[in-house]
Scaffold this motif. Sequence first.
Motif, PDB file in Angstrom:
ATOM      1  N   LEU A 256      40.742  69.614  68.964  1.00 33.85           N
ATOM      2  CA  LEU A 256      39.559  68.861  68.569  1.00 33.85           C
ATOM      3  C   LEU A 256      38.374  69.806  68.403  1.00 33.85           C
ATOM      4  O   LEU A 256      37.601  69.710  67.461  1.00 33.85           O
ATOM      5  CB  LEU A 256      39.250  67.821  69.648  1.00 33.85           C
ATOM      6  CG  LEU A 256      38.254  66.730  69.337  1.00 33.85           C
ATOM      7  CD1 LEU A 256      38.773  65.878  68.218  1.00 33.85           C
ATOM      8  CD2 LEU A 256      38.018  65.875  70.560  1.00 33.85           C
ATOM      9  N   CYS A 259      38.753  71.766  65.236  1.00 36.18           N
ATOM     10  CA  CYS A 259      38.509  70.973  64.023  1.00 36.18           C
ATOM     11  C   CYS A 259      37.033  70.805  63.727  1.00 36.18           C
ATOM     12  O   CYS A 259      36.623  70.707  62.591  1.00 36.18           O
ATOM     13  CB  CYS A 259      39.052  69.566  64.180  1.00 36.18           C
ATOM     14  SG  CYS A 259      40.779  69.486  64.134  1.00 36.18           S
ATOM     15  N   LEU A 260      36.254  70.665  64.757  1.00 40.57           N
ATOM     16  CA  LEU A 260      34.859  70.321  64.550  1.00 40.57           C
ATOM     17  C   LEU A 260      34.040  71.586  64.534  1.00 40.57           C
ATOM     18  O   LEU A 260      33.806  72.193  65.558  1.00 40.57           O
ATOM     19  CB  LEU A 260      34.384  69.393  65.666  1.00 40.57           C
ATOM     20  CG  LEU A 260      35.296  68.188  65.876  1.00 40.57           C
ATOM     21  CD1 LEU A 260      34.895  67.437  67.102  1.00 40.57           C
ATOM     22  CD2 LEU A 260      35.270  67.284  64.677  1.00 40.57           C
ATOM     23  N   SER A 262      30.944  71.883  63.220  1.00 45.37           N
ATOM     24  CA  SER A 262      29.492  71.786  63.231  1.00 45.37           C
ATOM     25  C   SER A 262      28.946  71.947  64.638  1.00 45.37           C
ATOM     26  O   SER A 262      29.573  71.602  65.628  1.00 45.37           O
ATOM     27  CB  SER A 262      29.058  70.453  62.653  1.00 45.37           C
ATOM     28  OG  SER A 262      28.189  69.808  63.534  1.00 45.37           O
ATOM     29  N   LEU A 263      27.768  72.486  64.641  1.00 47.99           N
ATOM     30  CA  LEU A 263      27.191  72.933  65.903  1.00 47.99           C
ATOM     31  C   LEU A 263      26.997  71.798  66.894  1.00 47.99           C
ATOM     32  O   LEU A 263      27.388  71.891  68.045  1.00 47.99           O
ATOM     33  CB  LEU A 263      25.845  73.576  65.603  1.00 47.99           C
ATOM     34  CG  LEU A 263      25.370  74.555  66.659  1.00 47.99           C
ATOM     35  CD1 LEU A 263      26.203  75.805  66.609  1.00 47.99           C
ATOM     36  CD2 LEU A 263      23.914  74.859  66.429  1.00 47.99           C
ATOM     37  N   CYS A 264      26.399  70.723  66.417  1.00 42.62           N
ATOM     38  CA  CYS A 264      26.056  69.668  67.372  1.00 42.62           C
ATOM     39  C   CYS A 264      27.309  68.993  67.925  1.00 42.62           C
ATOM     40  O   CYS A 264      27.358  68.619  69.081  1.00 42.62           O
ATOM     41  CB  CYS A 264      25.117  68.646  66.768  1.00 42.62           C
ATOM     42  SG  CYS A 264      25.148  68.570  64.998  1.00 42.62           S
ATOM     43  N   VAL A 265      28.322  68.878  67.065  1.00 44.67           N
ATOM     44  CA  VAL A 265      29.530  68.248  67.561  1.00 44.67           C
ATOM     45  C   VAL A 265      30.196  69.150  68.588  1.00 44.67           C
ATOM     46  O   VAL A 265      30.671  68.700  69.619  1.00 44.67           O
ATOM     47  CB  VAL A 265      30.503  67.938  66.413  1.00 44.67           C
ATOM     48  CG1 VAL A 265      31.689  67.183  66.946  1.00 44.67           C
ATOM     49  CG2 VAL A 265      29.805  67.144  65.357  1.00 44.67           C
ATOM     50  N   ASN A 267      28.747  71.085  70.468  1.00 46.87           N
ATOM     51  CA  ASN A 267      27.991  70.923  71.702  1.00 46.87           C
ATOM     52  C   ASN A 267      28.446  69.692  72.454  1.00 46.87           C
ATOM     53  O   ASN A 267      28.578  69.700  73.662  1.00 46.87           O
ATOM     54  CB  ASN A 267      26.503  70.803  71.397  1.00 46.87           C
ATOM     55  CG  ASN A 267      25.859  72.164  71.391  1.00 46.87           C
ATOM     56  OD1 ASN A 267      26.359  73.067  72.064  1.00 46.87           O
ATOM     57  ND2 ASN A 267      24.796  72.320  70.646  1.00 46.87           N
ATOM     58  N   ALA A 268      28.692  68.647  71.672  1.00 49.80           N
ATOM     59  CA  ALA A 268      29.118  67.401  72.290  1.00 49.80           C
ATOM     60  C   ALA A 268      30.412  67.588  73.036  1.00 49.80           C
ATOM     61  O   ALA A 268      30.674  66.946  74.037  1.00 49.80           O
ATOM     62  CB  ALA A 268      29.266  66.322  71.232  1.00 49.80           C
ATOM     63  N   TYR A 269      31.218  68.482  72.521  1.00 51.76           N
ATOM     64  CA  TYR A 269      32.534  68.626  73.125  1.00 51.76           C
ATOM     65  C   TYR A 269      32.636  69.875  73.986  1.00 51.76           C
ATOM     66  O   TYR A 269      33.709  70.216  74.437  1.00 51.76           O
ATOM     67  CB  TYR A 269      33.602  68.656  72.034  1.00 51.76           C
ATOM     68  CG  TYR A 269      33.862  67.288  71.455  1.00 51.76           C
ATOM     69  CD1 TYR A 269      34.690  66.389  72.121  1.00 51.76           C
ATOM     70  CD2 TYR A 269      33.284  66.894  70.270  1.00 51.76           C
ATOM     71  CE1 TYR A 269      34.922  65.143  71.613  1.00 51.76           C
ATOM     72  CE2 TYR A 269      33.517  65.640  69.749  1.00 51.76           C
ATOM     73  CZ  TYR A 269      34.344  64.766  70.430  1.00 51.76           C
ATOM     74  OH  TYR A 269      34.572  63.521  69.923  1.00 51.76           O
ATOM     75  N   HIS A 271      31.667  70.551  76.907  1.00 57.31           N
ATOM     76  CA  HIS A 271      32.228  70.376  78.249  1.00 57.31           C
ATOM     77  C   HIS A 271      33.665  69.916  78.186  1.00 57.31           C
ATOM     78  O   HIS A 271      34.381  70.052  79.142  1.00 57.31           O
ATOM     79  CB  HIS A 271      31.396  69.478  79.146  1.00 57.31           C
ATOM     80  CG  HIS A 271      30.338  68.731  78.460  1.00 57.31           C
ATOM     81  ND1 HIS A 271      29.079  69.230  78.335  1.00 57.31           N
ATOM     82  CD2 HIS A 271      30.372  67.550  77.840  1.00 57.31           C
ATOM     83  CE1 HIS A 271      28.358  68.357  77.673  1.00 57.31           C
ATOM     84  NE2 HIS A 271      29.109  67.344  77.351  1.00 57.31           N
TER      85      HIS A 271
END
Lengths: 411, 655
Positions: A256, A259-260, A262-265, A267-269, A271
């Motif tokens: 995951l 795949c992602l 982009s920076l903000c995503v 960041n979301a993941y 952790h």
Amino acid sequence: MQNSLPELVKCDVFSLFNQMRSVSVDLNNDSSLLIDIPDALCERDKVKFTVHTKTTLNSFQKPEFSVPRQHEDFIWLHDTLVETEEYAGLIIPPAPPKPDFEGPREKMHKLGEGESTMTKEEYAKMKQELEAEYLAVFKKTVQVHEIFLQRLSSHPVFSKDRNFQIFLEYDQDLSVRRKNAKEFFGGFFKNMVKSADEVLISGIKDVDEFFEQEKTFLLDYFSKIKDATAKAEKMTRSHKNVADDYIHISATYSYLLICLHSLCVINAYRHLEKFSELLEKLRKVEGRVASDQELKLTELLRYYMRDIQAAKDLLYRRARALADYENSNKALDKARLKSKDIPQAEENQRQCLQKFDKLSESGKQELTSFKGRRVVAFRKNLIEMAELEIKHAKVRIKSAVCSEHNLFTHN
Amino acid sequence: MAASSERSPPPFPESEEQELEPDLEDEDSDEGADIFTGGMLSDVVMDPPLPTSASEPAKDIFSDAPADSFNDPLNKTSAEPEKTESTGLSKAQVVSLVDKAADDEDLFSDPLGESEDVSAEVHKASQNDVVSKADLFGDDDEEDLFKEPLGAVTKKPQVPLFTEEPNDIFTEAKAGSKAPSDLFTEETFTAPSAAAAAKPSVNTGSKTNGLHSDEEDLFAEATVELSLDSPHNDKRKREAAKPSVPASTLSSSASTSKPQPKTLEELEEEENEDKFDLNISVTNPEKVGDGMNAYMAYKVSTQTTLSMFRSKQFVVRRRFSDFLGLYEKLSEKHAQNGYIVPPPPEKSILGMTKVKVGKEDPSSAEFVERRRAALERYLQRVVCHPSLLQDPDVREFLEKEELPRAVGTQALSGAGFLKMINKATDAVSKMTIKMNESDVWFEEKLQEVESEDQQLRKLHAMVDSLVIHRKELSMNTAMFAKSVAMLGSSEDNTALSRALSQLAEVEDRIEQLHQDQASNDFFIFAELLADYIRLLGAVRACFDQRMKAWQRWQDAQNMLQKKRETEAKLLWANKPDKLQQAKDEIVEWEAKVSQYERDFERVSATVRKEVIRYEKEKTRDFKKQIIRYLESLLQSQQQLIKYWEAFLPEAKAIA
């Protein structure tokens, strides 16, 4: 792939192997005859064990030697021991079970089929895990064979058995004859008779208090331990499933992240990354827990299930001897009635009695020592298992705390 | 241009504000007025009324202006000249300015200086210092340039020195917009197109520069947030602008300037505040009625300090369909604007039937608990959303004692059927729309959302299987415990027998741990993932809304094109009677095109803002859940250690 697995495994077997010698039998530390299996080779379905012996006994030509043996040779040895009349009063150590790599092989096959649905990383991890499983099975196999020999060597009677010594010493292939179809079915038939007899015997009340008690105990105990073994197997298997799930989950988490972009995503993941690391650690622990449980608990139960079967066989042989004795009594009565062949019948009766008495005596001894051995083995394994469980739980706590710490410091 | 737009972010973010003050104080006494006019000029140049109606856009000046004014000078340069021309009303001067600006790509200060010149001419009648001000700007480097106008606008209301002079300027400006003097109004007419063109250029600019650096991100976000807030500000300003002209000039300028720095912080604050100010819990699921007409009612308790609610604490009872009804209302109102409306848990006919029929089934109890938790999370998501929280329906849902029965939420009703048809047609039209994406951000984001969705689904399936396996493990452990207990009872060695029954007890407890762990896996992870799979659906829906808005705009443009062609034909055929009608139609469609274009920009901005918000929230949610999971793991492992440690002496006691 199926074929490459054993080779892959082979090299690491023995580094780990020696730490893992655990099971279940308390062997007296008689150094006059020391046996181990330092090496084994897996060729397709056959496993070739190297049996290494170190001895001070004069009956051997050399003090130290190694011979190659196959699983069938072990079975042959066991069968000859069973067939030897003299040993009827002894608990004959249970033969090692046939090497069974079907489980991991089948899994490997499935994994190969599912390769396309998995990420590379996931596949690699699954394969690694399977190899570990294969390794564990392999180690277990070697171990049970080793224990069989060690029990023989530590036994005052069996250690002097001729066939046993031949098995250890003869440096050529034993090339024991495989059972042919007739014998196989004969053996099958014998087993049928035996179990029918067993049912009969279990119905007969024994005159001897000790044996009566022992019989009820063993019969009861056997059914319980059989059940417990099956349940423990199931439990360890589901534990392995859980460990496998961890692999998939942690692999998907990391995928995951890949795949992602982009920076903000990310960041979301972020952790999740830490979390995926944790899961990775947890799956290792979980796998360990499963294999430790398997080794310390399931194997113990399984081994003693077979040992109890051997003890039951002893009781069976004793019951047979008793029946023979009673028959010879009857024959003697008949002979006396007919006043024919009396001395022959007397002789026969005397022999049967002698045999029965001898058998009862050694049987009593064997069963008593078996009891002690069982208790010691249970103690050892239960302690070890509890300690391992505690250790693993501590590892889990440590990794959880560590990743929690990471989580907080990250922000 | 690329270079200059890269430089543009610095003037805007909050960080500049602190630096601004000393600057201002140094200069305000002698140059403040100039600075101010400079600021105002750029406002006026950039954000004049829209061509459609002179009165409405006039308010827009103040709502949009602050948001764009400092980006616009930059973006304006990139604005395509033809756009300005297309309005057909633009003043030659301005056109040339824009052209020039577009040409002078490297020399940033120059076009700006010129733009000041031009605007200076515009205001020459009322303002004499303009030239000197233009000089001032020409001399300064770009950064100062931007700081100062910004500072001027933001600071002005607080600096008493300004009050008189600005007043004049403002009244002038105001007068200009009110009673259009030729120069000014014409000027203002040009600007909307410039502003409109500038907005997409924010996007395109971010495309070329990439959204990948933090700085750029911030910038994009900032603009988005600001321009989004304009509708709100709009209202406020409309009210503020009504009073007498001289007074309103100040107050309106104050109101334009003040909200600006605020909006940014506001947004940040809002997210933090919400969590503390509004606590919603859904509890006490209760079966109401009997048979197939039975339904579950939940207690929705709210604790809040927000003044929008009547009291600090209130409780209402709501049934499941009410939750669905709330969603329907919200999505009807907000989804088309590009908002991500959090979806409620799905209806489950199977699960509910079980609850309706079954008495005390553990699986139906689990179902009820699961739904209760899902509803709670759903409501929390709704109120966490700053715009949705403002919705009267949300307030009503939380506060009102009796709610009219939600209709059309039944899965098998006529309305449900209609909904299904609508969804199907939507799906078809979605496939037929071929959007040529002008903004890489959206393209990438959509792709990401899709792959995220895929991965999350996979993950969800795996977590589910983990839950199943763990349940199996717990079951097997229980069975093993029983077996061991039996074995212990037949064991004849007392110590070993004792140890075995202890082991059975330990395994029994471990079974409980496994079970807890399984429900942790489920409630912490599987449900979180399920929520996010659902939310991703909503995210995709808002992308779809943007696409629809784009389609509408494109359609209108095509229509306009056709009308123009008709006009040209009529002109050629020399039919003056129909010509007037054609011209009217063109005007009408021009209005529509720009209306739809603005709609599209608005939706795009909302979508962008929403997606960013969604991601922030996701980060928070995942982190929270992970920590929860870790804590539960720690606890269960500590328990495990305790159990085994208690067992150890028993094992050692075997003799």
